[in-house]
Design an enzyme around this catalytic site. Structure first.
Site, PDB file in Angstrom:
ATOM      1  N   ARG A 260      52.899 -35.267 -16.805  1.00 59.31           N
ATOM      2  CA  ARG A 260      52.107 -34.917 -15.632  1.00 59.31           C
ATOM      3  C   ARG A 260      50.989 -35.952 -15.490  1.00 59.31           C
ATOM      4  O   ARG A 260      50.135 -36.066 -16.363  1.00 59.31           O
ATOM      5  CB  ARG A 260      51.533 -33.516 -15.818  1.00 59.31           C
TER       6      ARG A 260
ATOM      7  N   ASP B 283      55.265 -29.003  -3.476  1.00 64.01           N
ATOM      8  CA  ASP B 283      56.026 -30.249  -3.666  1.00 64.01           C
ATOM      9  C   ASP B 283      57.360 -30.146  -2.908  1.00 64.01           C
ATOM     10  O   ASP B 283      57.544 -29.243  -2.095  1.00 64.01           O
ATOM     11  CB  ASP B 283      56.284 -30.487  -5.158  1.00 64.01           C
TER      12      ASP B 283
ATOM     13  N   SER C  64      57.306 -23.953 -10.225  1.00 62.15           N
ATOM     14  CA  SER C  64      56.148 -23.100 -10.530  1.00 62.15           C
ATOM     15  C   SER C  64      56.177 -21.871  -9.635  1.00 62.15           C
ATOM     16  O   SER C  64      56.421 -21.987  -8.431  1.00 62.15           O
ATOM     17  CB  SER C  64      54.842 -23.836 -10.223  1.00 62.15           C
TER      18      SER C  64
ATOM     19  N   THR D 108      41.770 -21.928 -16.540  1.00 55.88           N
ATOM     20  CA  THR D 108      41.879 -23.172 -17.303  1.00 55.88           C
ATOM     21  C   THR D 108      41.125 -24.265 -16.572  1.00 55.88           C
ATOM     22  O   THR D 108      41.018 -24.230 -15.344  1.00 55.88           O
ATOM     23  CB  THR D 108      43.365 -23.582 -17.488  1.00 55.88           C
TER      24      THR D 108
ATOM     25  N   THR E 149      42.056 -27.370 -16.828  1.00 56.54           N
ATOM     26  CA  THR E 149      42.903 -28.566 -16.732  1.00 56.54           C
ATOM     27  C   THR E 149      43.603 -28.683 -15.379  1.00 56.54           C
ATOM     28  O   THR E 149      44.384 -29.580 -15.165  1.00 56.54           O
ATOM     29  CB  THR E 149      43.972 -28.584 -17.840  1.00 56.54           C
ATOM     30  N   LYS E 150      43.367 -27.752 -14.455  1.00 60.89           N
ATOM     31  CA  LYS E 150      44.011 -27.869 -13.150  1.00 60.89           C
ATOM     32  C   LYS E 150      43.019 -27.448 -12.073  1.00 60.89           C
ATOM     33  O   LYS E 150      42.376 -26.405 -12.172  1.00 60.89           O
ATOM     34  CB  LYS E 150      45.246 -26.978 -13.097  1.00 60.89           C
TER      35      LYS E 150
ATOM     36  N   LYS F 188      45.218   6.777 -25.545  1.00 62.10           N
ATOM     37  CA  LYS F 188      45.216   8.249 -25.521  1.00 62.10           C
ATOM     38  C   LYS F 188      44.466   8.696 -24.271  1.00 62.10           C
ATOM     39  O   LYS F 188      43.320   8.307 -24.038  1.00 62.10           O
ATOM     40  CB  LYS F 188      44.562   8.758 -26.812  1.00 62.10           C
TER      41      LYS F 188
HETATM   42  N1  ADP Z   1      45.255  24.907 -22.822  1.00 61.54           N
HETATM   43  C1  ADP Z   1      45.294  24.181 -23.934  1.00 61.54           C
HETATM   44  N2  ADP Z   1      45.997  24.649 -24.976  1.00 61.54           N
HETATM   45  C2  ADP Z   1      46.062  23.938 -26.099  1.00 61.54           C
HETATM   46  N3  ADP Z   1      45.441  22.755 -26.295  1.00 61.54           N
HETATM   47  C3  ADP Z   1      44.738  22.224 -25.297  1.00 61.54           C
HETATM   48  C4  ADP Z   1      44.625  22.896 -24.060  1.00 61.54           C
HETATM   49  N4  ADP Z   1      43.865  22.141 -23.256  1.00 61.54           N
HETATM   50  C5  ADP Z   1      43.517  21.040 -23.966  1.00 61.54           C
HETATM   51  N5  ADP Z   1      44.049  21.075 -25.203  1.00 61.54           N
HETATM   52  C6  ADP Z   1      43.848  20.075 -26.268  1.00 61.54           C
HETATM   53  O1  ADP Z   1      42.551  19.550 -26.057  1.00 61.54           O
HETATM   54  C7  ADP Z   1      42.474  18.162 -26.363  1.00 61.54           C
HETATM   55  C8  ADP Z   1      41.974  17.424 -25.145  1.00 61.54           C
HETATM   56  O2  ADP Z   1      42.950  17.405 -24.149  1.00 61.54           O
HETATM   57  P1  ADP Z   1      42.646  17.338 -22.629  1.00 61.54           P
HETATM   58  O3  ADP Z   1      41.979  18.593 -22.192  1.00 61.54           O
HETATM   59  O4  ADP Z   1      43.916  16.971 -21.978  1.00 61.54           O
HETATM   60  O5  ADP Z   1      41.649  16.089 -22.552  1.00 61.54           O
HETATM   61  P2  ADP Z   1      40.438  15.752 -21.568  1.00 61.54           P
HETATM   62  O6  ADP Z   1      39.282  16.484 -22.133  1.00 61.54           O
HETATM   63  O7  ADP Z   1      40.327  14.299 -21.701  1.00 61.54           O
HETATM   64  O8  ADP Z   1      40.838  16.205 -20.207  1.00 61.54           O
HETATM   65  C9  ADP Z   1      43.859  17.769 -26.804  1.00 61.54           C
HETATM   66  O9  ADP Z   1      43.894  17.741 -28.208  1.00 61.54           O
HETATM   67  C10 ADP Z   1      44.770  18.896 -26.269  1.00 61.54           C
HETATM   68  O10 ADP Z   1      45.854  19.101 -27.090  1.00 61.54           O
END
Ligand code: ADP
Ligand code: TZP
Length: 521
Positions: free
Chosen positions: A46, A95, A114, A141, A143-144, A370
């Site tokens: 290049r 090009d 490209s 980057t 370089t370009k 999570k």
């Molecule tokens: N009705 C329910 N029965 C059993 N476990 C629950 C229930 N609601 C929430 N949990 C538990 O509570 C925790 C939080 O979950 P969740 O309520 O989905 O989260 P967030 O507070 O972020 O909305 C998790 O461990 C879930 O398994």
């Protein structure tokens, strides 16, 4: 005899202006030869803003070297030069059109194009004349000039998904360095409906080789990073390989991990979390046998990363400054091989949260994501379950197993979705944890505390892998919740909240074994 198939593993794009020393004109060739010896598998010459004579001379000499090592060579943009030295051609979107280039180049030379957007890829696939596409720029980057929009690893993945099982090869370009390569290789493989993954065929590198004063070692290191990449789908984790009932194995392992947490180890759990739950999460960390450190300072994150067992990133009360700290801490944890748990609190609530999460997911490889159903739905681009602020609304997904499995496959993480039943998947195996208590839905921060419990067990992920750790964390918090709600003095959210931390403190492996309601989906 047909020419041997081209390996795109380490695709070096030269840039003479980047060389560490350009005083000696022979230096360019010595530098290139060292890069070839180090493991470069394709070279693209290049040259911008140089006379055609000079370009031709550089191309001729480079071709002699590439031939010496049997490495295919291409010219950037200039068909006349490519024809003059009998080598391949790489064209950009402004090009010569690829179809014309192919006609003039003949069928035997390599041709690459490209691409920055799905539309550009569609065009390449329709024309069907290119051997490979260069996808980018992935990151920024220097370089370009006149860069197209940065795609990030998720943008690159979209192109690979569209490329599917096409015979066209793909390399990624733009900010590809030893620091960014691990994330690029983990995050870009695209899951296909067949169960296979479409991954990159190689890495296109400019400055990490060109600007190095030791191009041999630089190329060797880059090549090693590519050759040692993980290939998806990953094999079944060792602990779940046997013929025994996988649910029973995971519960037994969770009980054992809890006993390890009760020992002397006391892993440090670094939280960068929201101000609503910080105190509860710190106490829960202690109750589960770990040590909390709640720090949002980017300045100390790299030093902390050396001592932590796990990093937990929670978006609950995010600010730009906090996201910056999360990025710095996340990158340091990735570099040190420490697990990272990500709780995208309220991500469905605002565009700001989605953008911040997107940036973070491109920069940091999370080990476990999570979230509640609304949060996991938002990350999955599904509108089946919505959020109200930080809470999930509605009765959940019709097919929660597919939601967690597909997100896990796409992001190459463990996905844990909480709710009345929790679903945890690595993209291949999915567990449901049916434990828990309705009181958890009545206090703020139960999701954040669930993530803290996951992080506590993830600090032991070396022992049994992050899938088992995520199940163990959710099982531990949910069994603690069941025990807390059965206490006679618990009569409302506040008494439940403190009883939950007490029960986590007293929880033993035997409680998990006797109360677990875990199944394989
Ligand atoms: N009705 C329910 N029965 C059993 N476990 C629950 C229930 N609601 C929430 N949990 C538990 O509570 C925790 C939080 O979950 P969740 O309520 O989905 O989260 P967030 O507070 O972020 O909305 C998790 O461990 C879930 O398994
Ligand atoms: C109310 C609130 N606002 C920002 S973070 C937060 C706590 C979130 O708690 P969880 O999602 O764990 O219920």
């Amino acid at each position: 005899m047909a020419p041997p198939p081209v390996s795109y593993a380490l695709y070096y794009v030269t840039g003479r202006s980047l060389l560490p020393s350009s005083a000696d004109p022979e230096y360019y060739l010595t530098h290139l030869e060292q890069a070839l010896k180090g493991g470069v598998t394709v070279v693209q010459i290049r040259e911008k803003d140089v006379d055609s004579r000079v370009f031709l001379e550089v191309a001729r000499k480079s071709k002699i070297l590439c031939d010496k090592y049997s490495i295919p060579m291409l010219i950037n943009d200039r068909l006349d030069i490519a024809l003059s030295v009998s080598c391949g051609l790489h064209v950009g979107q402004s090009d010569l059109p690829a179809s014309l280039a192919r006609r003039l180049l003949g069928p035997d030379q390599l041709l690459g194009v490209s691409v920055n957007t799905e539309e550009e890829l569609e065009e390449v696939m329709r024309e069907g004349v290119a051997d490979y596409v260069g996808i980018g720029p992935c990151y920024g980057t220097r370089t370009k000039k006149d860069l197209n929009p940065l795609m990030g690893t998720r943008g690159v993945r979209k192109i690979l998904e569209r490329l599917g099982d096409s015979h066209i090869k793909a390399v990624v370009i733009g900010g590809i360095t030893p620091y960014t390569i691990p994330n690029v290789l983990r995050q870009t493989p695209a899951p296909l409906p067949t169960g296979a993954y479409r991954a990159l065929d190689g890495l296109a590198i400019v400055s990490s080789i060109a600007a190095s004063s030791d191009p041999f070692s630089a190329s060797q290191k880059l090549r090693k990073l590519f050759d040692e990449r993980l290939v998806y789908p990953l094999p079944v984790p060792q602990v779940l390989k046997g013929n025994e009932d996988k649910a029973a194995v995971v519960v037994q392992k969770a009980a054992e991990l809890l006993e390890v947490l009760r020992g002397e180890k006391k892993p440090l759990i670094h939280h960068i979390t929201n101000t609503v739950v910080m105190n509860d999460c710190a106490n829960l960390t202690l109750s589960l046998g770990c040590s909390p450190i709640m720090s949002s300072s980017p300045e100390e994150a790299p030093s902390l990363s050396k001592f932590i067992g796990c990093l937990l990133l929670n978006l609950g009360t995010l600010t730009k400054a906090q996201i910056h700290a999360q990025e710095v801490a996340g990158i340091a944890a990735n570099e040190g091989g420490k697990p990272v748990v990500f709780d995208p609190v309220g991500i469905g609530a605002t565009q700001f949260r989605r953008e911040m999460a997107d940036g973070l997911l491109s920069a940091v490889h999370m080990t476990i994501i999570k979230g509640n159903a609304g949060e996991i739905g938002s990350l999955s681009n599904s509108t089946e379950v919505l959020s109200r602020g930080v809470d999930s609304v509605g009765s959940g997904f019709k097919d929660p197993v597919s939601i967690v499995r597909n997100l896990a496959r796409r992001e190459k993480v463990i996905v844990a979705m909480s709710g009345e039943v929790d679903y945890i998947s690595d993209g291949e195996i999915t567990f449901a944890v049916e434990n828990g208590d309705k009181w958890q839905g009545e206090i703020t921060g139960s999701g954040c505390m669930a993530s803290t419990a996951v992080a506590a067990f993830a600090s032991l992920a070396d022992e049994s892998g992050p899938l088992v750790a995520a199940v163990a964390g959710l099982l531990a918090i949910n069994v603690s919740a069941e025990l807390a709600s059965s206490r006679s003095h618990v009569h409302g959210p506040n008494t439940f909240r403190s009883a939950l931390i007490d029960e986590a403190f007293h929880l033993r492996g035997e409680d998990l074994r006797s109360r677990a309601r875990v199944r394989v989906c």
